[in-house]
Enzyme design. Structure first.
Site, PDB file in Angstrom:
ATOM      1  N   HIS A 161       0.847  -1.192   0.000  1.00 46.92           N
ATOM      2  CA  HIS A 161       0.000   0.000   0.000  1.00 46.92           C
ATOM      3  C   HIS A 161       0.884   1.245   0.000  1.00 46.92           C
ATOM      4  CE1 HIS A 161      -3.423  -2.499   2.039  1.00 46.92           C
ATOM      5  NE2 HIS A 161      -3.339  -2.721   0.744  1.00 46.92           N
ATOM      6  N   ARG A 190      -4.686   4.746   2.837  1.00 47.60           N
ATOM      7  CA  ARG A 190      -5.842   4.217   3.560  1.00 47.60           C
ATOM      8  C   ARG A 190      -5.416   3.524   4.847  1.00 47.60           C
ATOM      9  NH1 ARG A 190      -8.843  -0.035  -0.063  1.00 47.60           N
ATOM     10  NH2 ARG A 190     -10.563   1.416  -0.207  1.00 47.60           N
ATOM     11  N   THR A 191      -6.145   3.766   5.913  1.00 48.71           N
ATOM     12  CA  THR A 191      -5.965   3.015   7.154  1.00 48.71           C
ATOM     13  C   THR A 191      -7.066   1.968   7.215  1.00 48.71           C
ATOM     14  OG1 THR A 191      -5.026   4.913   8.312  1.00 48.71           O
ATOM     15  CG2 THR A 191      -5.925   3.164   9.675  1.00 48.71           C
ATOM     16  N   HIS A 192      -6.681   0.738   7.488  1.00 46.79           N
ATOM     17  CA  HIS A 192      -7.687  -0.323   7.568  1.00 46.79           C
ATOM     18  C   HIS A 192      -8.204  -0.483   8.991  1.00 46.79           C
ATOM     19  CE1 HIS A 192      -5.946  -1.370   3.661  1.00 46.79           C
ATOM     20  NE2 HIS A 192      -7.079  -2.010   3.423  1.00 46.79           N
ATOM     21  N   GLU A 201     -11.211 -15.258   5.873  1.00 49.66           N
ATOM     22  CA  GLU A 201     -12.337 -15.993   6.441  1.00 49.66           C
ATOM     23  C   GLU A 201     -12.019 -17.494   6.518  1.00 49.66           C
ATOM     24  OE1 GLU A 201     -12.583 -13.933   3.711  1.00 49.66           O
ATOM     25  OE2 GLU A 201     -13.096 -12.296   5.081  1.00 49.66           O
ATOM     26  N   ASN A 236      -8.715 -13.286  -5.588  1.00 54.27           N
ATOM     27  CA  ASN A 236      -8.685 -14.705  -5.203  1.00 54.27           C
ATOM     28  C   ASN A 236     -10.117 -15.164  -4.986  1.00 54.27           C
ATOM     29  OD1 ASN A 236      -8.198 -12.832  -2.665  1.00 54.27           O
ATOM     30  ND2 ASN A 236      -9.255 -14.649  -1.893  1.00 54.27           N
TER      31      ASN A 236
HETATM   32  I1  8IG Z   1      -7.127  -9.137  -1.761  1.00 49.39           I
HETATM   33  O1  8IG Z   1     -10.497 -13.445   0.509  1.00 49.39           O
HETATM   34  C1  8IG Z   1      -8.369  -9.952  -0.460  1.00 49.39           C
HETATM   35  N1  8IG Z   1      -8.852  -9.258   0.555  1.00 49.39           N
HETATM   36  N2  8IG Z   1     -11.859 -10.601   3.834  1.00 49.39           N
HETATM   37  N3  8IG Z   1     -11.162 -12.055   2.160  1.00 49.39           N
HETATM   38  C2  8IG Z   1     -11.127 -10.840   2.755  1.00 49.39           C
HETATM   39  N4  8IG Z   1     -10.391  -9.840   2.301  1.00 49.39           N
HETATM   40  C3  8IG Z   1      -9.662 -10.079   1.200  1.00 49.39           C
HETATM   41  C4  8IG Z   1      -9.649 -11.303   0.534  1.00 49.39           C
HETATM   42  C5  8IG Z   1     -10.449 -12.351   1.046  1.00 49.39           C
HETATM   43  N5  8IG Z   1      -8.818 -11.204  -0.507  1.00 49.39           N
END
Ligand code: 8IG
Length: 273
Positions: A72, A93-95, A194, A236
Protein backbone atom coordinates in the site's frame (compact mmCIF):
# COMPACT_ATOMS: atom_id res chain seq x y z
CA UNK A 1 3.15 8.10 15.59
CA UNK A 2 0.67 10.57 17.10
CA UNK A 3 -2.44 11.48 15.18
CA UNK A 4 -4.92 14.25 16.07
CA UNK A 5 -7.81 11.87 15.35
CA UNK A 6 -6.74 9.75 18.32
CA UNK A 7 -7.85 12.51 20.71
CA UNK A 8 -11.46 11.55 21.55
CA UNK A 9 -12.34 15.21 22.09
CA UNK A 10 -11.21 16.19 18.59
CA UNK A 11 -13.85 16.82 15.90
CA UNK A 12 -12.99 14.52 12.95
CA UNK A 13 -14.75 16.84 10.50
CA UNK A 14 -12.63 19.76 11.70
CA UNK A 15 -9.46 17.71 11.15
CA UNK A 16 -10.73 16.76 7.68
CA UNK A 17 -11.14 20.49 6.97
CA UNK A 18 -7.58 21.12 8.10
CA UNK A 19 -6.35 18.26 5.90
CA UNK A 20 -8.25 19.66 2.91
CA UNK A 21 -6.69 23.09 3.53
CA UNK A 22 -3.19 21.56 3.54
CA UNK A 23 -3.95 19.69 0.32
CA UNK A 24 -5.28 22.87 -1.31
CA UNK A 25 -2.20 24.78 -0.23
CA UNK A 26 0.36 22.15 -1.26
CA UNK A 27 -1.31 21.40 -4.60
CA UNK A 28 -2.43 24.93 -5.47
CA UNK A 29 -5.82 23.41 -6.35
CA UNK A 30 -8.59 25.13 -4.38
CA UNK A 31 -11.29 22.56 -5.13
CA UNK A 32 -11.08 18.92 -6.12
CA UNK A 33 -13.97 17.16 -7.88
CA UNK A 34 -13.43 13.40 -7.76
CA UNK A 35 -11.61 11.40 -5.09
CA UNK A 36 -10.43 7.85 -5.22
CA UNK A 37 -8.94 5.36 -2.86
CA UNK A 38 -6.87 2.84 -4.74
CA UNK A 39 -6.66 -0.58 -3.14
CA UNK A 40 -4.57 -3.61 -4.04
CA UNK A 41 -4.30 -3.88 -7.81
CA UNK A 42 -5.73 -0.47 -8.67
CA UNK A 43 -2.83 1.88 -7.97
CA UNK A 44 -1.57 2.16 -11.55
CA UNK A 45 -4.72 3.93 -12.68
CA UNK A 46 -3.40 7.08 -10.99
CA UNK A 47 -0.66 7.19 -13.64
CA UNK A 48 -3.14 6.91 -16.50
CA UNK A 49 -5.84 9.45 -15.75
CA UNK A 50 -4.08 12.76 -16.22
CA UNK A 51 -1.27 15.06 -15.21
CA UNK A 52 -0.03 14.83 -11.63
CA UNK A 53 -0.03 18.35 -10.19
CA UNK A 54 1.28 17.45 -6.75
CA UNK A 55 2.34 14.41 -4.75
CA UNK A 56 1.94 14.99 -1.04
CA UNK A 57 3.40 12.80 1.69
CA UNK A 58 0.51 11.56 3.81
CA UNK A 59 2.53 12.23 6.95
CA UNK A 60 2.36 15.99 6.15
CA UNK A 61 -1.44 16.07 6.10
CA UNK A 62 -3.39 16.27 9.42
CA UNK A 63 -4.96 12.96 10.40
CA UNK A 64 -3.07 10.83 7.86
CA UNK A 65 -0.25 8.40 8.50
CA UNK A 66 2.06 6.33 6.37
CA UNK A 67 0.55 2.94 5.62
CA UNK A 68 1.71 0.00 7.70
CA UNK A 69 0.73 -2.54 5.06
CA UNK A 70 3.17 -3.89 2.48
CA UNK A 71 1.89 -3.14 -1.00
CA UNK A 72 0.00 0.00 0.00
CA UNK A 73 1.31 3.48 -0.82
CA UNK A 74 1.33 6.54 1.42
CA UNK A 75 0.86 9.59 -0.76
CA UNK A 76 -1.99 11.90 -1.67
CA UNK A 77 -1.89 12.96 -5.31
CA UNK A 78 -3.64 15.80 -7.06
CA UNK A 79 -4.24 15.02 -10.73
CA UNK A 80 -5.58 17.26 -13.49
CA UNK A 81 -7.94 15.24 -15.71
CA UNK A 82 -8.25 15.90 -19.45
CA UNK A 83 -11.76 17.22 -18.74
CA UNK A 84 -10.28 19.99 -16.59
CA UNK A 85 -11.60 18.39 -13.41
CA UNK A 86 -9.30 17.73 -10.48
CA UNK A 87 -8.91 14.27 -8.98
CA UNK A 88 -7.58 13.49 -5.55
CA UNK A 89 -5.91 10.10 -5.19
CA UNK A 90 -5.79 8.93 -1.61
CA UNK A 91 -3.02 6.35 -1.31
CA UNK A 92 -2.91 6.30 2.44
CA UNK A 93 -5.84 4.22 3.56
CA UNK A 94 -5.97 3.01 7.15
CA UNK A 95 -7.69 -0.32 7.57
CA UNK A 96 -10.04 -1.16 10.39
CA UNK A 97 -7.88 -4.18 11.28
CA UNK A 98 -4.96 -1.87 12.11
CA UNK A 99 -6.85 -1.07 15.29
CA UNK A 100 -6.68 2.74 15.19
CA UNK A 101 -10.43 3.20 15.22
CA UNK A 102 -13.01 4.09 12.61
CA UNK A 103 -12.21 7.80 12.53
CA UNK A 104 -8.82 7.02 11.03
CA UNK A 105 -10.38 4.57 8.56
CA UNK A 106 -12.74 7.15 7.05
CA UNK A 107 -10.52 10.22 7.29
CA UNK A 108 -9.64 10.09 3.58
CA UNK A 109 -13.29 10.11 2.62
CA UNK A 110 -14.07 13.04 4.92
CA UNK A 111 -11.05 14.91 3.63
CA UNK A 112 -12.24 14.32 0.07
CA UNK A 113 -15.61 15.83 0.92
CA UNK A 114 -13.95 18.78 2.67
CA UNK A 115 -11.74 19.28 -0.42
CA UNK A 116 -14.88 19.80 -2.50
CA UNK A 117 -15.26 16.38 -4.11
CA UNK A 118 -18.71 15.21 -5.18
CA UNK A 119 -17.76 11.70 -6.27
CA UNK A 120 -15.87 9.09 -4.24
CA UNK A 121 -14.43 6.07 -6.00
CA UNK A 122 -13.63 3.27 -3.58
CA UNK A 123 -11.56 0.36 -4.86
CA UNK A 124 -10.22 -2.70 -3.13
CA UNK A 125 -8.77 -6.13 -3.55
CA UNK A 126 -11.15 -8.79 -2.30
CA UNK A 127 -12.12 -12.41 -2.33
CA UNK A 128 -14.76 -13.60 -4.79
CA UNK A 129 -17.54 -16.04 -3.97
CA UNK A 130 -18.73 -16.58 -7.56
CA UNK A 131 -16.69 -19.36 -9.14
CA UNK A 132 -17.04 -17.68 -12.54
CA UNK A 133 -14.73 -14.89 -11.35
CA UNK A 134 -11.22 -15.92 -12.32
CA UNK A 135 -8.55 -14.28 -10.14
CA UNK A 136 -8.11 -10.75 -11.51
CA UNK A 137 -11.79 -10.10 -12.29
CA UNK A 138 -13.04 -6.56 -11.54
CA UNK A 139 -16.52 -6.39 -9.99
CA UNK A 140 -18.84 -3.43 -9.41
CA UNK A 141 -20.14 -3.18 -5.87
CA UNK A 142 -23.93 -2.98 -5.90
CA UNK A 143 -24.51 -3.01 -2.12
CA UNK A 144 -22.77 -4.10 1.03
CA UNK A 145 -23.10 -6.01 4.28
CA UNK A 146 -21.14 -4.33 7.05
CA UNK A 147 -19.95 -7.20 9.23
CA UNK A 148 -17.53 -5.17 11.33
CA UNK A 149 -20.06 -4.24 14.04
CA UNK A 150 -18.67 -0.72 13.73
CA UNK A 151 -19.92 2.50 12.17
CA UNK A 152 -18.09 5.67 11.20
CA UNK A 153 -21.13 7.67 12.26
CA UNK A 154 -21.14 9.05 15.77
CA UNK A 155 -24.22 10.09 17.68
CA UNK A 156 -27.89 9.71 16.77
CA UNK A 157 -27.38 10.30 13.07
CA UNK A 158 -29.62 8.03 11.04
CA UNK A 159 -28.03 8.08 7.60
CA UNK A 160 -30.01 6.44 4.78
CA UNK A 161 -27.99 3.83 2.86
CA UNK A 162 -30.54 2.90 0.18
CA UNK A 163 -28.75 3.31 -3.16
CA UNK A 164 -25.42 3.80 -1.42
CA UNK A 165 -23.57 2.55 -4.51
CA UNK A 166 -24.81 4.94 -7.17
CA UNK A 167 -26.72 3.29 -10.00
CA UNK A 168 -25.80 6.25 -12.20
CA UNK A 169 -22.09 5.61 -11.68
CA UNK A 170 -22.46 1.85 -12.10
CA UNK A 171 -24.20 2.47 -15.42
CA UNK A 172 -21.34 4.71 -16.53
CA UNK A 173 -18.86 1.96 -15.60
CA UNK A 174 -20.88 -0.58 -17.60
CA UNK A 175 -20.94 1.77 -20.58
CA UNK A 176 -17.13 1.42 -20.61
CA UNK A 177 -17.16 -2.37 -20.14
CA UNK A 178 -20.50 -4.10 -20.60
CA UNK A 179 -19.03 -7.36 -19.26
CA UNK A 180 -18.55 -5.90 -15.76
CA UNK A 181 -20.40 -8.04 -13.25
CA UNK A 182 -21.64 -6.69 -9.94
CA UNK A 183 -22.10 -8.04 -6.47
CA UNK A 184 -22.71 -7.44 -2.78
CA UNK A 185 -19.54 -6.69 -0.82
CA UNK A 186 -19.25 -7.97 2.72
CA UNK A 187 -16.71 -6.32 4.98
CA UNK A 188 -15.08 -8.49 7.61
CA UNK A 189 -12.82 -7.06 10.27
CA UNK A 190 -9.76 -9.09 9.25
CA UNK A 191 -6.81 -9.17 9.06
CA UNK A 192 -7.21 -12.93 8.95
CA UNK A 193 -9.04 -14.20 5.90
CA UNK A 194 -12.34 -15.99 6.44
CA UNK A 195 -12.79 -19.63 7.28
CA UNK A 196 -14.62 -21.64 4.62
CA UNK A 197 -17.61 -21.76 7.02
CA UNK A 198 -17.67 -17.96 7.23
CA UNK A 199 -17.54 -17.72 3.46
CA UNK A 200 -20.54 -20.09 3.26
CA UNK A 201 -22.37 -17.85 5.75
CA UNK A 202 -21.50 -14.79 3.65
CA UNK A 203 -22.84 -16.53 0.55
CA UNK A 204 -26.01 -17.64 2.35
CA UNK A 205 -26.85 -14.09 3.45
CA UNK A 206 -26.35 -12.63 0.00
CA UNK A 207 -22.68 -11.62 -0.31
CA UNK A 208 -20.61 -12.16 -3.45
CA UNK A 209 -17.36 -10.42 -2.48
CA UNK A 210 -15.53 -10.49 0.86
CA UNK A 211 -13.08 -7.81 1.91
CA UNK A 212 -11.68 -5.69 4.70
CA UNK A 213 -12.16 -2.06 3.72
CA UNK A 214 -14.89 -0.49 1.70
CA UNK A 215 -18.17 -0.66 3.65
CA UNK A 216 -17.11 1.70 6.44
CA UNK A 217 -15.68 4.15 3.93
CA UNK A 218 -18.84 4.06 1.84
CA UNK A 219 -21.03 4.81 4.87
CA UNK A 220 -18.88 7.84 5.73
CA UNK A 221 -18.99 8.95 2.10
CA UNK A 222 -22.77 8.88 2.12
CA UNK A 223 -22.90 10.79 5.39
CA UNK A 224 -20.75 13.48 3.74
CA UNK A 225 -23.00 13.62 0.68
CA UNK A 226 -20.59 11.99 -1.76
CA UNK A 227 -21.83 9.86 -4.66
CA UNK A 228 -20.09 6.47 -4.38
CA UNK A 229 -18.64 4.16 -7.02
CA UNK A 230 -17.29 0.92 -5.55
CA UNK A 231 -15.04 -1.47 -7.45
CA UNK A 232 -13.53 -4.69 -6.17
CA UNK A 233 -10.78 -6.62 -7.80
CA UNK A 234 -11.47 -10.25 -7.07
CA UNK A 235 -7.86 -11.31 -6.65
CA UNK A 236 -8.69 -14.71 -5.20
CA UNK A 237 -11.62 -16.98 -4.73
CA UNK A 238 -12.69 -16.72 -1.09
CA UNK A 239 -11.56 -19.43 1.34
CA UNK A 240 -13.07 -22.82 0.59
CA UNK A 241 -14.57 -21.68 -2.74
CA UNK A 242 -11.40 -22.93 -4.32
CA UNK A 243 -9.26 -25.67 -2.76
CA UNK A 244 -6.06 -23.63 -2.52
CA UNK A 245 -5.17 -21.77 0.70
CA UNK A 246 -4.85 -17.97 0.60
CA UNK A 247 -1.54 -16.15 0.89
CA UNK A 248 -1.07 -12.37 1.00
CA UNK A 249 1.86 -12.73 -1.37
CA UNK A 250 -0.24 -14.56 -3.97
CA UNK A 251 -3.04 -12.06 -3.54
CA UNK A 252 -0.58 -9.22 -4.25
CA UNK A 253 0.76 -11.08 -7.27
CA UNK A 254 -2.73 -11.58 -8.69
CA UNK A 255 -3.35 -7.86 -8.16
CA UNK A 256 -0.12 -6.96 -9.95
CA UNK A 257 -0.99 -9.22 -12.84
CA UNK A 258 -4.43 -7.65 -13.27
CA UNK A 259 -3.24 -4.11 -12.57
CA UNK A 260 -2.58 -2.84 -16.13
CA UNK A 261 -5.98 -4.11 -17.30
CA UNK A 262 -8.13 -2.86 -14.45
CA UNK A 263 -6.23 0.39 -14.09
CA UNK A 264 -6.95 1.16 -17.74
CA UNK A 265 -10.60 0.28 -17.11
CA UNK A 266 -10.83 2.67 -14.16
CA UNK A 267 -9.05 5.40 -16.10
CA UNK A 268 -11.63 5.06 -18.89
CA UNK A 269 -14.49 5.20 -16.40
CA UNK A 270 -13.04 8.37 -14.88
CA UNK A 271 -12.94 10.15 -18.24
CA UNK A 272 -16.72 9.71 -18.38
CA UNK A 273 -17.47 11.21 -14.95
I1 8IG B 1 -7.13 -9.14 -1.76
O1 8IG B 1 -10.50 -13.44 0.51
C1 8IG B 1 -8.37 -9.95 -0.46
N1 8IG B 1 -8.85 -9.26 0.56
N2 8IG B 1 -11.86 -10.60 3.83
N3 8IG B 1 -11.16 -12.06 2.16
C2 8IG B 1 -11.13 -10.84 2.75
N4 8IG B 1 -10.39 -9.84 2.30
C3 8IG B 1 -9.66 -10.08 1.20
C4 8IG B 1 -9.65 -11.30 0.53
C5 8IG B 1 -10.45 -12.35 1.05
N5 8IG B 1 -8.82 -11.20 -0.51
Amino acid sequence: MSNPLDDPKADPFEIAKQAAAVIAEKSGVAKHDIAMTLGSGWAKSADLIGETIATIDAADVPGFNRSEVVGHVSTIRSILLPSGKHALVLGARTHFYEGHGVRRVVHGVRTAAAAGCEIMILTNGAGGIKTSWAPGTPVLISDHINFTSASPIEGANFVDLTDLYSLRLRDIARSVDSSLDEGVYMQFRGPHYETPAEVQMAKAIGAHIVGMSTALEAIAARQSGLEVLGLSLSTNLAAGISDSPLSHKEVLEAGKEAEPRISALLAQIITKL
